[in-house]
Scaffold this active site. Structure first.
Site, PDB file in Angstrom:
ATOM      1  N   ASP A 291       1.040  -1.134   0.500  1.00  0.00           N
ATOM      2  CA  ASP A 291      -0.100   0.005   0.106  1.00  0.00           C
ATOM      3  C   ASP A 291       1.010   0.703  -0.340  1.00  0.00           C
ATOM      4  O   ASP A 291       2.221   1.332   0.968  1.00  0.00           O
ATOM      5  CB  ASP A 291      -0.650  -0.123   1.133  1.00  0.00           C
ATOM      6  CG  ASP A 291      -1.975   0.660   1.162  1.00  0.00           C
ATOM      7  OD1 ASP A 291      -2.209   1.837   0.696  1.00  0.00           O
ATOM      8  OD2 ASP A 291      -3.832   0.540   1.426  1.00  0.00           O
TER       9      ASP A 291
ATOM     10  N   SER B  60       1.799  14.494 -14.089  1.00  0.00           N
ATOM     11  CA  SER B  60       0.818  14.136 -15.301  1.00  0.00           C
ATOM     12  C   SER B  60       0.352  16.051 -15.740  1.00  0.00           C
ATOM     13  O   SER B  60       0.779  16.709 -14.908  1.00  0.00           O
ATOM     14  CB  SER B  60      -1.255  14.656 -13.851  1.00  0.00           C
ATOM     15  OG  SER B  60      -2.101  15.093 -14.321  1.00  0.00           O
TER      16      SER B  60
ATOM     17  N   GLU C 190      -2.437  17.107 -15.505  1.00  0.00           N
ATOM     18  CA  GLU C 190      -2.584  18.297 -14.415  1.00  0.00           C
ATOM     19  C   GLU C 190      -1.696  19.197 -13.724  1.00  0.00           C
ATOM     20  O   GLU C 190      -2.235  20.517 -13.321  1.00  0.00           O
ATOM     21  CB  GLU C 190      -3.604  18.069 -13.469  1.00  0.00           C
ATOM     22  CG  GLU C 190      -5.398  17.256 -14.170  1.00  0.00           C
ATOM     23  CD  GLU C 190      -6.298  18.053 -14.720  1.00  0.00           C
ATOM     24  OE1 GLU C 190      -6.055  18.569 -13.850  1.00  0.00           O
ATOM     25  OE2 GLU C 190      -6.569  17.580 -16.056  1.00  0.00           O
TER      26      GLU C 190
ATOM     27  N   TYR D  10      -6.091  16.907  -6.637  1.00  0.00           N
ATOM     28  CA  TYR D  10      -4.720  16.052  -7.199  1.00  0.00           C
ATOM     29  C   TYR D  10      -3.807  16.943  -8.320  1.00  0.00           C
ATOM     30  O   TYR D  10      -2.373  16.353  -8.203  1.00  0.00           O
ATOM     31  CB  TYR D  10      -5.703  16.203  -8.385  1.00  0.00           C
ATOM     32  CG  TYR D  10      -5.342  15.056  -9.195  1.00  0.00           C
ATOM     33  CD1 TYR D  10      -4.959  13.434  -9.174  1.00  0.00           C
ATOM     34  CD2 TYR D  10      -4.674  15.260 -10.528  1.00  0.00           C
ATOM     35  CE1 TYR D  10      -4.448  12.504  -9.778  1.00  0.00           C
ATOM     36  CE2 TYR D  10      -4.058  14.149 -11.199  1.00  0.00           C
ATOM     37  CZ  TYR D  10      -4.028  12.732 -11.666  1.00  0.00           C
ATOM     38  OH  TYR D  10      -3.458  12.186 -11.742  1.00  0.00           O
TER      39      TYR D  10
HETATM   40  P1  GDP Z   1      -9.211  15.083 -16.143  1.00  0.00           P
HETATM   41  O1  GDP Z   1      -8.474  16.231 -16.870  1.00  0.00           O
HETATM   42  O2  GDP Z   1      -8.277  14.300 -15.246  1.00  0.00           O
HETATM   43  O3  GDP Z   1      -9.895  16.293 -15.204  1.00  0.00           O
HETATM   44  O4  GDP Z   1     -10.288  14.209 -16.872  1.00  0.00           O
HETATM   45  P2  GDP Z   1     -12.224  14.230 -16.384  1.00  0.00           P
HETATM   46  O5  GDP Z   1     -11.680  12.629 -17.737  1.00  0.00           O
HETATM   47  O6  GDP Z   1     -12.580  13.632 -15.354  1.00  0.00           O
HETATM   48  O7  GDP Z   1     -12.653  15.713 -16.677  1.00  0.00           O
HETATM   49  C1  GDP Z   1     -11.799  16.010 -18.324  1.00  0.00           C
HETATM   50  C2  GDP Z   1     -12.967  17.422 -18.143  1.00  0.00           C
HETATM   51  O8  GDP Z   1     -13.802  17.166 -18.416  1.00  0.00           O
HETATM   52  C3  GDP Z   1     -12.942  18.415 -17.279  1.00  0.00           C
HETATM   53  O9  GDP Z   1     -13.091  19.766 -17.340  1.00  0.00           O
HETATM   54  C4  GDP Z   1     -14.113  17.982 -17.026  1.00  0.00           C
HETATM   55  O10 GDP Z   1     -14.566  19.881 -15.406  1.00  0.00           O
HETATM   56  C5  GDP Z   1     -14.755  18.233 -17.737  1.00  0.00           C
HETATM   57  N1  GDP Z   1     -16.045  17.813 -18.181  1.00  0.00           N
HETATM   58  C6  GDP Z   1     -17.459  17.981 -18.298  1.00  0.00           C
HETATM   59  N2  GDP Z   1     -18.629  17.266 -18.169  1.00  0.00           N
HETATM   60  C7  GDP Z   1     -17.978  16.247 -17.345  1.00  0.00           C
HETATM   61  C8  GDP Z   1     -18.507  14.888 -16.697  1.00  0.00           C
HETATM   62  O11 GDP Z   1     -19.057  14.511 -16.518  1.00  0.00           O
HETATM   63  N3  GDP Z   1     -17.392  13.866 -15.707  1.00  0.00           N
HETATM   64  C9  GDP Z   1     -16.303  14.398 -15.727  1.00  0.00           C
HETATM   65  N4  GDP Z   1     -15.486  13.673 -15.606  1.00  0.00           N
HETATM   66  N5  GDP Z   1     -15.736  15.355 -17.106  1.00  0.00           N
HETATM   67  C10 GDP Z   1     -16.366  16.562 -17.141  1.00  0.00           C
END
Ligand code: GDP
Length: 327
Positions: free
Chosen positions: A56, A127, A129, A151
């Site tokens: 872990d 990342s 991010e 994150y």
């Molecule tokens: P991230 O780049 O690691 O945050 O990957 P995600 O796939 O979770 O999100 C990518 C983008 O999609 C972010 O800007 C979210 O705000 C946008 N987004 C819009 N609607 C949604 C949703 O319903 N679910 C998620 N996960 N992201 C969303």
């Protein structure tokens, strides 16, 4: 046979990397946490060659024991609390696993070490991010970080501590700053898979609407299978270093939705999509686009799968899965 040890083995990238390394002739060890972990049981069925080792990222002695058991030549640290939205509600846990987990892994490597002639090589999953509220477009290895979520902050710590341990103790430790990478095994909580799965279900009449957050955010989305190869390439270099892996293209969430619905033959996607603030985040990363020229020049890495092909691959996979579930 070379030996590889992977944390985060039950995640999307763990699967792709394990398959890739097995194909290269590696003995592959994957670290799994918890007791009777159902994801580990399923993975063992899919990848019978895999050796599972308990451990872990919150527990340093368990990491030392896992490395002593696996005796790896290469360690890939893919384990993390990796969902940005969750990191806002479980910020301390995210800092502990995604951030401090890297420090613990580096300490475990210092303790176990490998042999002097053959020190353990380390890969850290950094990342895009970390760029967050971007200071420069496109983003390179030299772009300053401005994370927008717990994150992202934890990943910045992980990245910086890798650089620090490399410079302080001479570890062969590299970071891949990977832009979003997706595929049929992506978790349903991430936007790509959420949308491709919904398009498939709507096509099959199993679902009638798709509820989304922002449609304006833009990401540089590549295929996970291409990206794990880049991880391995980094560890084959004589000198450790940091590399961006990205496609160099950016697409909006709206384009993702439009393309996914088009893949199942639906053109009027607006009829099915509703936005709900519950999917908005306290702070957003508006635009990511990476410049992977260093990885191309030094490693010879290039992504092979483009965005429309990736989305179509994911939609077709979801159609198959959902059709099999249908009564
Ligand atoms: P991230 O780049 O690691 O945050 O990957 P995600 O796939 O979770 O999100 C990518 C983008 O999609 C972010 O800007 C979210 O705000 C946008 N987004 C819009 N609607 C949604 C949703 O319903 N679910 C998620 N996960 N992201 C969303």
């Amino acid at each position: 046979m070379p030996r590889a040890f992977i944390t985060g083995i039950t995640g999307q990238d763990g699967y792709h990397l394990a398959e890739f390394l097995h194909g290269k002739g590696y003995d592959v060890y994957g670290m799994v946490k918890g007791q009777n972990n159902p994801r580990a049981t399923k993975l063992q069925e899919e990848l019978p060659f895999l050796e599972l080792v308990p451990g872990d990222l919150a527990d340093l002695p368990s990491l030392v024991a896992a490395l002593q058991l696996a005796q790896p030549d290469e360690v890939y640290n893919l384990g993390a609390i990796s969902f940005v939205a969750l990191s806002f509600s479980q910020a301390e846990l995210t800092a502990n696993i995604t951030g401090l987990g890297v420090l613990r892994m580096l300490e475990a490597i210092r303790m176990v070490g490998g042999t002097q002639d053959n020190p353990i090589r380390f890969y850290q999953a950094s990342s895009s991010e970390m760029f967050g509220k971007v200071r420069q477009t496109p983003q390179t290895e030299l772009t300053p970080f401005h994370p927008r979520s717990p994150y992202g902050c934890a990943k910045v710590f992980g990245h910086d501590i890798v650089v620090n341990y490399r410079e302080s103790y001479g570890l062969h430790a590299s970071s891949g700053i990977l832009f979003n990478h997706e595929g049929p095994r992506r978790g349903i909580e991430f936007v790509t898979r959420k949308v491709t799965n919904a398009a498939a279900r709507i096509k099959l009449g199993l679902q009638h609407e798709l509820v989304m957050g922002t449609l304006d955010a833009k990401r540089d989305w590549g295929y996970a299978g291409d990206y794990v190869k880049g991880m391995w390439m980094m560890l084959q270099q004589d000198e450790p270093d940091d590399y961006v892996l990205a496609t160099g293209e950016t697409h909006s969430v709206e384009e993702l939705v439009q393309l996914s619905f088009a893949s199942v033959g639906i053109d009027d996607w607006q009829r099915y999509v509703r936005q709900d603030p519950k999917f908005y985040r306290p702070a957003e990363v508006d635009l990511l686009i990476g410049d992977a020229s260093k990885a191309t020049e030094k490693l010879g890495w290039k992504p092979e799968v483009d965005f429309p092909t990736l989305i179509d691959m994911m939609v077709q996979n979801d159609l198959e899965i959902e059709a099999a579930k249908a009564p």
